[in-house]
Design a protein around this motif. Structure first.
Motif, PDB file in Angstrom:
ATOM      1  N   GLY A   1      -4.363  -0.714 -19.378  1.00 28.17           N
ATOM      2  CA  GLY A   1      -5.774  -0.805 -19.726  1.00 28.17           C
ATOM      3  C   GLY A   1      -6.705  -0.695 -18.544  1.00 28.17           C
ATOM      4  N   GLY A   2      -6.161  -0.745 -17.353  1.00 29.56           N
ATOM      5  CA  GLY A   2      -6.958  -0.670 -16.140  1.00 29.56           C
ATOM      6  C   GLY A   2      -7.322   0.754 -15.756  1.00 29.56           C
ATOM      7  N   SER A   3      -7.966   0.862 -14.606  1.00 29.95           N
ATOM      8  CA  SER A   3      -8.446   2.160 -14.126  1.00 29.95           C
ATOM      9  C   SER A   3      -8.063   2.371 -12.664  1.00 29.95           C
ATOM     10  CB  SER A   3      -9.972   2.240 -14.236  1.00 29.95           C
ATOM     11  OG  SER A   3     -10.400   2.138 -15.575  1.00 29.95           O
ATOM     12  N   LEU A   4      -7.925   3.624 -12.316  1.00 24.71           N
ATOM     13  CA  LEU A   4      -7.729   4.044 -10.935  1.00 24.71           C
ATOM     14  C   LEU A   4      -8.469   5.343 -10.710  1.00 24.71           C
ATOM     15  CD1 LEU A   4      -3.906   3.498 -10.222  1.00 24.71           C
ATOM     16  CD2 LEU A   4      -5.794   2.240  -9.169  1.00 24.71           C
ATOM     17  N   ARG A   5      -8.875   5.553  -9.470  1.00 22.25           N
ATOM     18  CA  ARG A   5      -9.499   6.827  -9.097  1.00 22.25           C
ATOM     19  C   ARG A   5      -8.698   7.424  -7.951  1.00 22.25           C
ATOM     20  NH1 ARG A   5     -14.999   8.361  -5.912  1.00 22.25           N
ATOM     21  NH2 ARG A   5     -15.609  10.211  -7.088  1.00 22.25           N
TER      22      ARG A   5
ATOM     23  N   THR B   1     -12.941  17.996  -1.745  1.00 24.14           N
ATOM     24  CA  THR B   1     -12.189  16.899  -2.356  1.00 24.14           C
ATOM     25  C   THR B   1     -12.200  17.035  -3.877  1.00 24.14           C
ATOM     26  OG1 THR B   1     -12.734  15.411  -0.522  1.00 24.14           O
ATOM     27  CG2 THR B   1     -12.000  14.386  -2.568  1.00 24.14           C
ATOM     28  N   VAL B   2     -11.058  16.738  -4.473  1.00 28.92           N
ATOM     29  CA  VAL B   2     -10.941  16.689  -5.925  1.00 28.92           C
ATOM     30  C   VAL B   2     -10.555  15.265  -6.311  1.00 28.92           C
ATOM     31  CG1 VAL B   2      -8.525  17.450  -5.924  1.00 28.92           C
ATOM     32  CG2 VAL B   2      -9.929  17.776  -7.965  1.00 28.92           C
ATOM     33  N   TYR B   3     -11.075  14.835  -7.453  1.00 30.69           N
ATOM     34  CA  TYR B   3     -10.876  13.466  -7.906  1.00 30.69           C
ATOM     35  C   TYR B   3     -10.227  13.449  -9.297  1.00 30.69           C
ATOM     36  CZ  TYR B   3     -14.495  12.780  -4.366  1.00 30.69           C
ATOM     37  OH  TYR B   3     -15.225  12.791  -3.197  1.00 30.69           O
ATOM     38  N   LEU B   4      -9.552  12.353  -9.580  1.00 25.55           N
ATOM     39  CA  LEU B   4      -9.054  12.111 -10.925  1.00 25.55           C
ATOM     40  C   LEU B   4      -9.373  10.668 -11.275  1.00 25.55           C
ATOM     41  CD1 LEU B   4      -7.530  13.372 -13.341  1.00 25.55           C
ATOM     42  CD2 LEU B   4      -5.458  12.274 -12.437  1.00 25.55           C
TER      43      LEU B   4
ATOM     44  N   SER C   1     -11.393  24.486 -12.292  1.00 24.36           N
ATOM     45  CA  SER C   1     -11.574  25.778 -11.638  1.00 24.36           C
ATOM     46  C   SER C   1     -12.573  25.655 -10.504  1.00 24.36           C
ATOM     47  CB  SER C   1     -12.049  26.803 -12.660  1.00 24.36           C
ATOM     48  OG  SER C   1     -13.409  26.570 -12.975  1.00 24.36           O
ATOM     49  N   SER C   2     -12.755  26.763  -9.797  1.00 21.47           N
ATOM     50  CA  SER C   2     -13.683  26.769  -8.669  1.00 21.47           C
ATOM     51  C   SER C   2     -15.130  26.572  -9.134  1.00 21.47           C
ATOM     52  CB  SER C   2     -13.555  28.074  -7.888  1.00 21.47           C
ATOM     53  OG  SER C   2     -13.755  29.185  -8.745  1.00 21.47           O
ATOM     54  N   VAL C   3     -15.400  26.871 -10.411  1.00 24.26           N
ATOM     55  CA  VAL C   3     -16.763  26.713 -10.929  1.00 24.26           C
ATOM     56  C   VAL C   3     -16.894  25.483 -11.817  1.00 24.26           C
ATOM     57  CG1 VAL C   3     -17.333  29.155 -10.732  1.00 24.26           C
ATOM     58  CG2 VAL C   3     -16.326  28.273 -12.865  1.00 24.26           C
ATOM     59  N   GLY C   4     -15.835  24.676 -11.892  1.00 23.49           N
ATOM     60  CA  GLY C   4     -15.933  23.405 -12.597  1.00 23.49           C
ATOM     61  C   GLY C   4     -15.409  23.367 -14.011  1.00 23.49           C
ATOM     62  N   SER C   5     -14.813  24.438 -14.492  1.00 19.74           N
ATOM     63  CA  SER C   5     -14.187  24.395 -15.816  1.00 19.74           C
ATOM     64  C   SER C   5     -12.935  23.532 -15.743  1.00 19.74           C
ATOM     65  CB  SER C   5     -13.820  25.803 -16.284  1.00 19.74           C
ATOM     66  OG  SER C   5     -14.974  26.601 -16.393  1.00 19.74           O
ATOM     67  N   THR C   6     -12.743  22.701 -16.749  1.00 21.20           N
ATOM     68  CA  THR C   6     -11.639  21.741 -16.715  1.00 21.20           C
ATOM     69  C   THR C   6     -10.681  21.933 -17.887  1.00 21.20           C
ATOM     70  OG1 THR C   6     -12.938  20.109 -17.943  1.00 21.20           O
ATOM     71  CG2 THR C   6     -13.056  20.015 -15.544  1.00 21.20           C
ATOM     72  N   ASN C   7      -9.453  21.476 -17.679  1.00 21.46           N
ATOM     73  CA  ASN C   7      -8.485  21.416 -18.756  1.00 21.46           C
ATOM     74  C   ASN C   7      -7.604  20.192 -18.537  1.00 21.46           C
ATOM     75  OD1 ASN C   7      -7.290  23.251 -16.566  1.00 21.46           O
ATOM     76  ND2 ASN C   7      -5.478  22.731 -17.787  1.00 21.46           N
ATOM     77  N   TYR C   8      -7.110  19.637 -19.642  1.00 20.34           N
ATOM     78  CA  TYR C   8      -6.350  18.390 -19.589  1.00 20.34           C
ATOM     79  C   TYR C   8      -5.101  18.486 -20.461  1.00 20.34           C
ATOM     80  CZ  TYR C   8     -10.698  16.418 -17.749  1.00 20.34           C
ATOM     81  OH  TYR C   8     -11.814  16.152 -16.990  1.00 20.34           O
ATOM     82  N   SER C   9      -4.100  17.719 -20.076  1.00 23.98           N
ATOM     83  CA  SER C   9      -2.954  17.550 -20.951  1.00 23.98           C
ATOM     84  C   SER C   9      -3.400  16.728 -22.155  1.00 23.98           C
ATOM     85  CB  SER C   9      -1.821  16.828 -20.225  1.00 23.98           C
ATOM     86  OG  SER C   9      -2.197  15.489 -19.927  1.00 23.98           O
ATOM     87  N   ASN C  10      -2.634  16.798 -23.226  1.00 20.34           N
ATOM     88  CA  ASN C  10      -2.994  16.042 -24.427  1.00 20.34           C
ATOM     89  C   ASN C  10      -3.054  14.548 -24.134  1.00 20.34           C
ATOM     90  OD1 ASN C  10      -3.268  18.267 -26.079  1.00 20.34           O
ATOM     91  ND2 ASN C  10      -1.125  18.235 -26.735  1.00 20.34           N
TER      92      ASN C  10
ATOM     93  N   GLY D   1      -9.638  12.469 -23.023  1.00 22.04           N
ATOM     94  CA  GLY D   1     -10.377  11.298 -23.469  1.00 22.04           C
ATOM     95  C   GLY D   1     -10.220  10.081 -22.573  1.00 22.04           C
ATOM     96  N   ARG D   2      -9.249  10.112 -21.664  1.00 19.69           N
ATOM     97  CA  ARG D   2      -9.024   8.959 -20.769  1.00 19.69           C
ATOM     98  C   ARG D   2      -9.228   9.316 -19.302  1.00 19.69           C
ATOM     99  NH1 ARG D   2      -4.021   6.696 -20.424  1.00 19.69           N
ATOM    100  NH2 ARG D   2      -2.978   8.685 -20.848  1.00 19.69           N
ATOM    101  N   PHE D   3      -8.887  10.550 -18.935  1.00 17.63           N
ATOM    102  CA  PHE D   3      -8.958  10.967 -17.533  1.00 17.63           C
ATOM    103  C   PHE D   3     -10.087  11.992 -17.360  1.00 17.63           C
ATOM    104  CE2 PHE D   3      -4.116  10.376 -16.627  1.00 17.63           C
ATOM    105  CZ  PHE D   3      -4.215   9.049 -17.022  1.00 17.63           C
ATOM    106  N   THR D   4     -10.676  11.991 -16.176  1.00 20.34           N
ATOM    107  CA  THR D   4     -11.698  12.972 -15.849  1.00 20.34           C
ATOM    108  C   THR D   4     -11.427  13.541 -14.466  1.00 20.34           C
ATOM    109  OG1 THR D   4     -13.359  11.774 -17.157  1.00 20.34           O
ATOM    110  CG2 THR D   4     -14.161  13.398 -15.571  1.00 20.34           C
ATOM    111  N   ILE D   5     -11.312  14.855 -14.394  1.00 22.60           N
ATOM    112  CA  ILE D   5     -11.140  15.520 -13.110  1.00 22.60           C
ATOM    113  C   ILE D   5     -12.499  16.053 -12.663  1.00 22.60           C
ATOM    114  CG2 ILE D   5     -10.537  17.753 -14.146  1.00 22.60           C
ATOM    115  CD1 ILE D   5      -8.595  18.159 -11.764  1.00 22.60           C
TER     116      ILE D   5
END
Length: 117
Positions: free
Chosen positions: A15-19, A77-80, A52-61, A65-69
């Motif tokens: 239930g916690g969070s990490l970045r 720098t890239v973040y999750l 992507s280089s222009v900010g388009s994102t994709n996620y595993s199923n 809804g829980r993670f944001t790249i």
């Protein structure tokens, strides 16, 4: 010399969070697709999220809804951002950079994420 350095992993309760952060050097960051991958013990390395280089994102199923790249091209720098973490999110998280035109790839050394129940 190309370096991808991940940080931000650790032990967290369910239930916690990490970045997570991945700082890149030695590459033209803006010309690279960036991704986060997870490898659980005894399993293959799977894509969690990509941007992507222009900010388009994709996620595993499992990440939707829980993670944001996100990425900051000025800081190379890239973040999750990982919220509502579950024990099944446990694993080593790797950062990958893929050059947009050549397809050449670079990997970081990984950061351990452990989610306790």
């Amino acid at each position: 010399q190309v370096q991808l350095v991940e940080s931000g992993g650790g032990l967290v309760q369910s239930g916690g969070s990490l970045r997570l952060s991945c700082a890149a050097s030695g590459i033209s960051f803006g010309y690279h697709l960036m991704g986060w991958y997870r490898q659980a013990p005894g399993k293959q390395r799977d894509l969690v999220a990509g941007i992507s280089s222009v900010g388009s994102t994709n996620y595993s199923n499992s990440a939707k809804g829980r993670f944001t790249i996100s990425r900051d091209n000025a800081k190379s720098t890239v973040y999750l951002q990982m919220n509502s973490l579950k024990p099944e999110d446990t694993g080593v998280y790797y950062c990958k950079a893929r050059q947009t035109y050549s397809g050449f790839e670079y990997w970081g050394q990984g950061t351990q994420v452990t989610v306790s129940s």
